[in-house]
Design a protein around this motif. Structure first.
Motif, PDB file in Angstrom:
ATOM      1  N   GLN A 172       0.827  -1.207   0.000  1.00 57.37           N
ATOM      2  CA  GLN A 172       0.000   0.000   0.000  1.00 57.37           C
ATOM      3  C   GLN A 172       0.860   1.255   0.000  1.00 57.37           C
ATOM      4  OE1 GLN A 172      -2.197  -1.128   3.598  1.00 57.37           O
ATOM      5  NE2 GLN A 172      -4.099  -1.048   2.418  1.00 57.37           N
ATOM      6  N   VAL A 173       1.903   1.259   0.820  1.00 57.98           N
ATOM      7  CA  VAL A 173       2.748   2.450   0.918  1.00 57.98           C
ATOM      8  C   VAL A 173       3.547   2.653  -0.368  1.00 57.98           C
ATOM      9  CG1 VAL A 173       4.694   3.489   2.159  1.00 57.98           C
ATOM     10  CG2 VAL A 173       2.851   2.362   3.432  1.00 57.98           C
ATOM     11  N   ARG A 174       4.049   1.586  -0.949  1.00 60.47           N
ATOM     12  CA  ARG A 174       4.761   1.732  -2.226  1.00 60.47           C
ATOM     13  C   ARG A 174       3.841   2.309  -3.292  1.00 60.47           C
ATOM     14  NH1 ARG A 174       7.199  -3.270  -0.717  1.00 60.47           N
ATOM     15  NH2 ARG A 174       5.690  -4.434  -1.997  1.00 60.47           N
ATOM     16  N   GLY A 175       2.558   1.928  -3.252  1.00 64.30           N
ATOM     17  CA  GLY A 175       1.612   2.468  -4.211  1.00 64.30           C
ATOM     18  C   GLY A 175       1.379   3.960  -4.054  1.00 64.30           C
ATOM     19  N   LEU A 176       1.703   4.494  -2.887  1.00 64.53           N
ATOM     20  CA  LEU A 176       1.520   5.928  -2.623  1.00 64.53           C
ATOM     21  C   LEU A 176       2.822   6.712  -2.736  1.00 64.53           C
ATOM     22  CD1 LEU A 176      -0.800   5.559   0.514  1.00 64.53           C
ATOM     23  CD2 LEU A 176      -1.506   6.281  -1.781  1.00 64.53           C
ATOM     24  N   THR A 177       3.932   6.016  -3.017  1.00 72.00           N
ATOM     25  CA  THR A 177       5.246   6.684  -3.026  1.00 72.00           C
ATOM     26  C   THR A 177       6.047   6.311  -4.277  1.00 72.00           C
ATOM     27  OG1 THR A 177       6.097   4.872  -1.662  1.00 72.00           O
ATOM     28  CG2 THR A 177       5.386   6.877  -0.503  1.00 72.00           C
ATOM     29  N   ASP A 178       5.369   6.272  -5.408  1.00 70.03           N
ATOM     30  CA  ASP A 178       6.030   5.989  -6.691  1.00 70.03           C
ATOM     31  C   ASP A 178       6.794   4.668  -6.671  1.00 70.03           C
ATOM     32  OD1 ASP A 178       5.096   8.400  -7.838  1.00 70.03           O
ATOM     33  OD2 ASP A 178       6.773   9.510  -6.943  1.00 70.03           O
ATOM     34  N   GLY A 179       6.283   3.708  -5.910  1.00 66.97           N
ATOM     35  CA  GLY A 179       6.862   2.375  -5.899  1.00 66.97           C
ATOM     36  C   GLY A 179       8.055   2.181  -4.997  1.00 66.97           C
ATOM     37  N   ARG A 180       8.476   3.237  -4.291  1.00 61.34           N
ATOM     38  CA  ARG A 180       9.711   3.137  -3.496  1.00 61.34           C
ATOM     39  C   ARG A 180       9.478   2.719  -2.049  1.00 61.34           C
ATOM     40  NH1 ARG A 180      10.444   7.878  -6.353  1.00 61.34           N
ATOM     41  NH2 ARG A 180       9.729   9.079  -4.559  1.00 61.34           N
ATOM     42  N   GLY A 181       8.458   3.264  -1.412  1.00 62.86           N
ATOM     43  CA  GLY A 181       8.290   3.160   0.029  1.00 62.86           C
ATOM     44  C   GLY A 181       8.563   4.516   0.664  1.00 62.86           C
ATOM     45  N   ALA A 182       8.256   4.633   1.931  1.00 67.94           N
ATOM     46  CA  ALA A 182       8.397   5.913   2.632  1.00 67.94           C
ATOM     47  C   ALA A 182       9.857   6.224   2.937  1.00 67.94           C
ATOM     48  CB  ALA A 182       7.597   5.881   3.932  1.00 67.94           C
ATOM     49  N   ASP A 183      10.188   7.505   2.869  1.00 66.97           N
ATOM     50  CA  ASP A 183      11.535   7.927   3.286  1.00 66.97           C
ATOM     51  C   ASP A 183      11.743   7.649   4.771  1.00 66.97           C
ATOM     52  OD1 ASP A 183      12.387   9.110   0.775  1.00 66.97           O
ATOM     53  OD2 ASP A 183      10.986  10.744   1.200  1.00 66.97           O
ATOM     54  N   HIS A 184      10.691   7.894   5.559  1.00 66.68           N
ATOM     55  CA  HIS A 184      10.751   7.684   7.007  1.00 66.68           C
ATOM     56  C   HIS A 184       9.499   6.950   7.464  1.00 66.68           C
ATOM     57  CE1 HIS A 184      14.230  10.204   8.095  1.00 66.68           C
ATOM     58  NE2 HIS A 184      13.862  10.947   7.082  1.00 66.68           N
ATOM     59  N   ALA A 185       9.665   5.925   8.278  1.00 67.94           N
ATOM     60  CA  ALA A 185       8.544   5.249   8.921  1.00 67.94           C
ATOM     61  C   ALA A 185       8.718   5.345  10.431  1.00 67.94           C
ATOM     62  CB  ALA A 185       8.471   3.790   8.487  1.00 67.94           C
ATOM     63  N   PHE A 186       7.611   5.595  11.121  1.00 66.07           N
ATOM     64  CA  PHE A 186       7.620   5.691  12.582  1.00 66.07           C
ATOM     65  C   PHE A 186       6.640   4.668  13.137  1.00 66.07           C
ATOM     66  CE2 PHE A 186       8.923   9.782  10.997  1.00 66.07           C
ATOM     67  CZ  PHE A 186       9.946  10.179  11.849  1.00 66.07           C
ATOM     68  N   ASP A 187       7.159   3.699  13.888  1.00 64.69           N
ATOM     69  CA  ASP A 187       6.281   2.751  14.567  1.00 64.69           C
ATOM     70  C   ASP A 187       6.010   3.286  15.968  1.00 64.69           C
ATOM     71  OD1 ASP A 187       4.995  -0.028  14.910  1.00 64.69           O
ATOM     72  OD2 ASP A 187       6.269   0.248  16.676  1.00 64.69           O
ATOM     73  N   CYS A 188       4.746   3.597  16.239  1.00 61.50           N
ATOM     74  CA  CYS A 188       4.359   4.167  17.534  1.00 61.50           C
ATOM     75  C   CYS A 188       3.550   3.182  18.358  1.00 61.50           C
ATOM     76  CB  CYS A 188       3.572   5.457  17.301  1.00 61.50           C
ATOM     77  SG  CYS A 188       4.482   6.705  16.359  1.00 61.50           S
ATOM     78  N   VAL A 189       3.700   1.888  18.059  1.00 60.78           N
ATOM     79  CA  VAL A 189       2.968   0.839  18.753  1.00 60.78           C
ATOM     80  C   VAL A 189       3.912  -0.007  19.602  1.00 60.78           C
ATOM     81  CG1 VAL A 189       1.422  -1.135  18.492  1.00 60.78           C
ATOM     82  CG2 VAL A 189       1.269   0.793  16.890  1.00 60.78           C
ATOM     83  N   GLY A 190       5.002  -0.486  19.004  1.00 65.29           N
ATOM     84  CA  GLY A 190       5.977  -1.272  19.753  1.00 65.29           C
ATOM     85  C   GLY A 190       5.746  -2.761  19.714  1.00 65.29           C
ATOM     86  N   LEU A 191       5.018  -3.253  18.716  1.00 64.84           N
ATOM     87  CA  LEU A 191       4.791  -4.683  18.563  1.00 64.84           C
ATOM     88  C   LEU A 191       5.557  -5.202  17.349  1.00 64.84           C
ATOM     89  CD1 LEU A 191       0.924  -4.890  19.138  1.00 64.84           C
ATOM     90  CD2 LEU A 191       2.741  -5.351  20.805  1.00 64.84           C
ATOM     91  N   ALA A 192       5.971  -6.477  17.427  1.00 63.62           N
ATOM     92  CA  ALA A 192       6.651  -7.074  16.276  1.00 63.62           C
ATOM     93  C   ALA A 192       5.763  -7.017  15.036  1.00 63.62           C
ATOM     94  CB  ALA A 192       7.037  -8.522  16.596  1.00 63.62           C
ATOM     95  N   ASP A 193       4.448  -7.167  15.244  1.00 64.41           N
ATOM     96  CA  ASP A 193       3.508  -7.178  14.128  1.00 64.41           C
ATOM     97  C   ASP A 193       3.322  -5.814  13.487  1.00 64.41           C
ATOM     98  OD1 ASP A 193       3.110  -9.873  14.439  1.00 64.41           O
ATOM     99  OD2 ASP A 193       1.226  -9.678  15.538  1.00 64.41           O
ATOM    100  N   THR A 194       3.831  -4.762  14.118  1.00 59.27           N
ATOM    101  CA  THR A 194       3.778  -3.438  13.496  1.00 59.27           C
ATOM    102  C   THR A 194       5.168  -2.950  13.088  1.00 59.27           C
ATOM    103  OG1 THR A 194       3.869  -2.354  15.681  1.00 59.27           O
ATOM    104  CG2 THR A 194       1.694  -2.758  14.718  1.00 59.27           C
ATOM    105  N   ILE A 195       6.185  -3.344  13.853  1.00 57.10           N
ATOM    106  CA  ILE A 195       7.546  -2.897  13.527  1.00 57.10           C
ATOM    107  C   ILE A 195       8.013  -3.477  12.201  1.00 57.10           C
ATOM    108  CG2 ILE A 195       9.967  -3.065  14.237  1.00 57.10           C
ATOM    109  CD1 ILE A 195       8.964  -2.989  17.147  1.00 57.10           C
ATOM    110  N   ARG A 196       7.819  -4.774  12.026  1.00 60.19           N
ATOM    111  CA  ARG A 196       8.296  -5.411  10.803  1.00 60.19           C
ATOM    112  C   ARG A 196       7.606  -4.836   9.553  1.00 60.19           C
ATOM    113  NH1 ARG A 196      12.167  -8.710   8.040  1.00 60.19           N
ATOM    114  NH2 ARG A 196      11.304  -8.227   6.010  1.00 60.19           N
ATOM    115  N   PRO A 197       6.282  -4.678   9.514  1.00 63.81           N
ATOM    116  CA  PRO A 197       5.653  -4.066   8.334  1.00 63.81           C
ATOM    117  C   PRO A 197       6.097  -2.622   8.101  1.00 63.81           C
ATOM    118  CG  PRO A 197       4.026  -5.297   9.579  1.00 63.81           C
ATOM    119  CD  PRO A 197       5.267  -5.247  10.422  1.00 63.81           C
ATOM    120  N   ALA A 198       6.292  -1.868   9.184  1.00 58.84           N
ATOM    121  CA  ALA A 198       6.765  -0.487   9.018  1.00 58.84           C
ATOM    122  C   ALA A 198       8.139  -0.469   8.360  1.00 58.84           C
ATOM    123  CB  ALA A 198       6.813   0.215  10.372  1.00 58.84           C
TER     124      ALA A 198
END
Length: 358
Positions: free
Chosen positions: A236-262
């Protein structure tokens, strides 16, 4: 005697009790609490995820009015409106001398020393603050003036959530104007990251949460794209960033299930910043090949990598001049007897920031 919400052991309910709070000693100040935000760190302490001596008065995101000062205190005076800093740097330890005051070796030392009693039993100040009370006593280094045009209820949030979130963007990640930002988790810290990204002049700000209400709130704070949690985030994020991904990602949850996707949603050469506090049982895995191939940086963030004595006044200035909307972070208010309910709302993801007004 002052009223306070006391936690006797991890996992128990808080009880409102009469706290015998001594007058401030040398280098200390006594503060009448106007409001204290209910932070996820308080929930982690209450459940035993983070260590804290007990019985304890939790609450560390506080603001109020100085009512008394101890011997030798010249930096403040009774009547001063102040925000409390739960991790005041001493300025002399190895980390402070390296220019990293957010890692100060003694900043949280007060949390391990009793500061009051209940029925003759020693009580400790949660994260050195003890904000879930009518009054508290803290080091003079822990109180910072609040401008007259910033309500104390708003200033309280600067003591932790706003400092951490805005600092993560400006100090830890050093987001540059025009860069793309992904924010996972829209609690008080995550929404502060969104506002920090706006301050930094970020280009696209993509936010992820399971709450439709929080996603819409994030839009009002500067988010340009919203994604409901549960989708294939990296795609989803690559689709919003010309196929690259975000320059910066911030995980504000602290779970493995959110850190790895971020991390996977971060572009090659980009930076993933972990702001949420996770438990030690949370394990995140990477292959050696992908660490090499993607050349991403993954970094932790403690207290927004801030110098509280410098950054709290700066953030309060942004709020006074309308560049930060602190009031929008407040979901509601409760008394000292409503904190357990606020914890439940936070665990369920239904509240941004509940204020405790003693």
């Amino acid at each position: 005697m002052v009223r306070a919400a006391v936690l006797s052991a991890p996992g128990e309910s808080l009880r409102v009790a009469e706290l015998d709070l001594p007058e401030p000693g040398p280098g200390q100040v006594r503060v009448r609490i106007a409001a204290t935000g209910v932070c996820h760190s308080d929930l982690s302490l209450a459940r035993g995820t983070l260590r804290q001596a007990m019985p304890v008065v939790l609450g560390h995101e506080s603001a109020g009015t100085v009512v008394a000062v101890g011997e030798g205190v010249t930096s403040t005076a009774p009547g001063a409106r102040v925000v409390l800093c739960w991790a005041p740097p001493d300025g002399t330890c190895w980390y402070c001398l390296q220019g990293e005051p957010w890692l100060c070796e003694t900043s949280s030392s007060a949390a391990s020393a009793p500061y009051a009693t209940v029925d003759g039993q020693d009580v400790y100040p949660g994260l050195s603050t003890g904000g879930f009370a009518e009054e508290t006593v803290v080091s003079a280094r822990a109180v910072i003036p609040v401008p007259d045009d910033v309500p104390l209820e708003h200033a309280a949030l600067v003591g932790c959530a706003v400092m951490t979130g805005v600092g993560a963007v400006l100090n830890t990640a050093k987001v540059r104007a025009g860069q793309s930002v992904l924010v996972v988790g829209l609690g008080g810290v995550g929404l502060s990251v969104v506002q920090g990204a706006r301050l930094a002049g970020a280009g696209s700000v993509i936010v992820v949460d399971r709450s439709a209400e929080k996603l819409e709130l994030a839009r009002t704070m500067g988010a340009t794209e919203v994604l409901e949690a549960g989708g294939e985030l990296a795609k989803q994020v690559r689709g919003l960033t010309d196929g690259r991904g975000a320059d910066h990602a911030f995980d504000c949850v602290g779970l493995a299930d959110t850190i790895r996707p971020a991390w996977s949603a971060t572009r090659r050469g980009g930076v993933t910043t972990i702001v949420g506090i996770g438990g030690k049982e949370q394990q995140v895995s990477f292959t050696a090949l992908e660490l090499f191939h993607f050349a991403r940086t993954i970094q932790g963030c403690v207290y927004g990598s801030t110098d509280p004595l410098v950054d709290i006044p700066r953030i309060l200035g942004h709020a006074a001049e309308g560049r930060l909307d602190l009031g929008a972070l407040i979901s509601g208010t409760v008394g000292l007897d409503g904190i357990d309910g606020a914890f439940a709302d936070m665990a369920a993801g239904t509240a941004v920031r509940t204020l405790v007004v003693p």
